[in-house]
Design an enzyme around this catalytic site. Sequence first.
Site, PDB file in Angstrom:
ATOM      1  CB  CYS A   4      -0.960   0.102   1.172  1.00 58.23           C
ATOM      2  SG  CYS A   4      -2.184  -1.201   1.190  1.00 58.23           S
ATOM      3  NE  ARG A  59       4.488   1.594   0.106  1.00 56.67           N
ATOM      4  CZ  ARG A  59       5.481   1.283   0.933  1.00 56.67           C
ATOM      5  NH1 ARG A  59       6.720   1.461   0.545  1.00 56.67           N
ATOM      6  NH2 ARG A  59       5.234   0.808   2.127  1.00 56.67           N
ATOM      7  CD1 TRP A  64      -0.253  -6.452  -3.156  1.00 55.87           C
ATOM      8  CD2 TRP A  64      -0.580  -7.068  -1.027  1.00 55.87           C
ATOM      9  NE1 TRP A  64       0.007  -7.796  -3.061  1.00 55.87           N
ATOM     10  CE2 TRP A  64      -0.181  -8.205  -1.774  1.00 55.87           C
ATOM     11  CE3 TRP A  64      -0.843  -7.224   0.328  1.00 55.87           C
ATOM     12  CZ2 TRP A  64      -0.028  -9.470  -1.208  1.00 55.87           C
ATOM     13  CZ3 TRP A  64      -0.701  -8.486   0.897  1.00 55.87           C
ATOM     14  CH2 TRP A  64      -0.293  -9.591   0.138  1.00 55.87           C
ATOM     15  CG  ASN A 121       1.446   0.618   4.311  1.00 57.76           C
ATOM     16  OD1 ASN A 121       1.192  -0.543   4.013  1.00 57.76           O
ATOM     17  ND2 ASN A 121       2.680   1.072   4.438  1.00 57.76           N
ATOM     18  N   GLY A 122      -0.802  -1.209   6.168  1.00 58.72           N
ATOM     19  CA  GLY A 122      -0.526  -2.086   7.307  1.00 58.72           C
ATOM     20  C   GLY A 122      -1.763  -2.871   7.679  1.00 58.72           C
ATOM     21  CD  GLU A 170      16.634 -13.558  -7.794  1.00 56.98           C
ATOM     22  OE1 GLU A 170      16.148 -14.112  -6.790  1.00 56.98           O
ATOM     23  OE2 GLU A 170      16.282 -12.415  -8.157  1.00 56.98           O
ATOM     24  CE  LYS A 225      13.395 -11.286 -10.157  1.00 53.88           C
ATOM     25  NZ  LYS A 225      13.935 -11.419  -8.888  1.00 53.88           N
ATOM     26  CD  GLU A 258       9.658 -12.213  -8.186  1.00 49.04           C
ATOM     27  OE1 GLU A 258       9.540 -11.661  -7.095  1.00 49.04           O
ATOM     28  OE2 GLU A 258      10.672 -12.061  -8.894  1.00 49.04           O
ATOM     29  CG  HIS A 261      19.467 -37.806  -5.428  1.00 47.21           C
ATOM     30  ND1 HIS A 261      19.890 -39.106  -5.255  1.00 47.21           N
ATOM     31  CD2 HIS A 261      20.591 -37.049  -5.423  1.00 47.21           C
ATOM     32  CE1 HIS A 261      21.212 -39.117  -5.123  1.00 47.21           C
ATOM     33  NE2 HIS A 261      21.662 -37.878  -5.234  1.00 47.21           N
ATOM     34  CE  LYS A 278      11.348  -3.038  -5.534  1.00 49.11           C
ATOM     35  NZ  LYS A 278      11.709  -4.382  -6.008  1.00 49.11           N
TER      36      LYS A 278
END
Length: 620
Positions: free
Chosen positions: A2, A27, A78, A104-105, A489, A493, A496, A512, A615
């Site tokens: 947010c 955000r 968000w 926000n939160g 990574e 990527k 995402e 294995h 983010k």
Amino acid sequence: MCGIVGYVGHRQALDVVLGGLHRLEYRGYDSAGVAVLDGAGALRVQRKAGRLANLEAQLDADGRQSFAGTAGMGHTRWATHGPPVDRNSHPHRDAAETVAVVHNGIIENFAELRAELEADGVELTSDTDTETAAHLIARVYATGDTAGDLEASVRTVCRRLEGAFTLVVTHADVPDKVVAARRSSPLVVGVGEGEHFVASDVAAFIEHTREAVELGQDQVVVITREGYEVTDFMGEPAQGKPFTVDWDLSAAEKGGHEYFMLKEIEEQPDALANTLRGHFHNGRITLDEQRLADQDLRDIDKVFVVACGSAYHSGLVAKYAIEHWCRLPVEVELASEFRYRDPVLDRDTLVVAVSQSGETMDTLEAVRHAREQKARVLAVCNTNGAQIPRESDAVLYTHAGPEIGVASTKAFLAQIAANYLVGLALAQARGTKYPDEVAREFADLASTPAAVQKTLATAAQVRALGREIADSKAVLFLGRHVGYPVALEGALKLKELAYMHAEGFAAGELKHGPIALIEQDLPVVVVMPSPKGRAVLHSKLVSNISEIQARGARTIVIAEEGDDAVRPYADSLIEIPATSTLLQPLVATVPLQILAAEIARSRGYDIDKPRNLAKSVTVE
Ligand code: G6P
């Protein structure tokens, strides 16, 4: 998680607030909304589900002139409580529509507050926790000692809220003020000439001023045209921490690139150089902040790295260096798991918390747990004065500049470099490396910006490859030693950005189990170690590749220039500059970033704002 912005000044608030929201959309982008005080006792609000563009279209349809006024605020969401629909979008208002709140939160005791309001006959119109704050503030503003005093009302309500929150509040009766409060979520004040701002991040007001004030925990700020005033939740005067932002607007703009992420990939040489700059002085590695004695570093007998997402992968890379240089055991742990498994910590444990934003709640809670157990905490962070560095004993900032693309690129490379500096600082303090050895390692690190620059030249080849495999069902990534976290990574990527099934494996583990996944034409990306630096591992990986090629996989090999032994096994070969073993992740990651971005682009996705993500994740 947010983005929030508030403004009081001489410009049209709507323009300033929308400009700020554009820079904060990283955000969260589930919905957006604005409130403007028109100066004549009216509070104009508009909010819309979806991207900011939806809100802007609605404002155009409404007629922007009806939002005239020089004080206002905005929010980009968000979603946490309730789906991303118009009625759950911020700002939220009380029943009389005089108070507006953006948040926000998470207000953790919101169920109890909601029940209390409902018992009082208040009808709530959204599923959010935020709406309770709007009703409570309106109620407190209307009665008792706090009647007619917006900041006092905000303080009173904040004292009742549990959890993490930044709130920005406006009231129709108070057209020349915006009030904001924070606990464990970010809030900065922007100080301009005849105008003031509050925002989650300086990016929101950087085009207007670079003078900022960071607010402390449990503080309330009132901004007006003329100034700002900070108090604590009890109303006692308090001080924020002034600072000047050391980057300018161009750093927060796309600069001709189609996406921020593409620009940020190209900025990686600078991000690395800036992160290293100033950290080797008079033959010694220095941190940015150290509230620990050197003796404390000498006493460390165990290191934990705690982080999330890409930052966690940077920690996995760091383990190889820190163990090798410092002869200290290093455990790398997902921050979200750390405190729930009773890790063995004491004052001789160093917990390295790695976080681009410095506000990731999982990492922050891991830091708090570590400190409760008396461990020392060192933060590696990209955001000046964020909560994680504030609560740490030592800090090393990655000077990667603002990273707007949700998927981390330049911050990730900067985190690896910063983690290595931490390793060298420990080796130096503990004497496990001689000063000339530390100097050599630093010089080697200082060569990486040029190597990354050279690697960027593979972009056209990698993009063409990305387009070829864009319709694949899945992609596997293999690596060994430091190449293993690089593989993880690369897979992250791709998940995402391209919403593709992607998995990273340690190549030796393939036989294995995961080898069962190999089928005809499945793309498998392999990160090869250096044939000279890691000859034994190299030959083992060549065998692994031939095994998967024999089973029909399409092999995409990232290998050091001149690695002829691997050539026969590579359906596509991407050559990267030779580096020393520990530095290879800094170059090998770059083609994987470009590959993921291009696959996402070919599939028609928004590279900067992948679905469902944000983010900065300020919830656990
Ligand atoms: C989110 C982001 C990731 C990031 C992670 C950790 O999940 O989408 O890109 O790596 O958070 O963020 P931090 O700010 O703590 O590095």
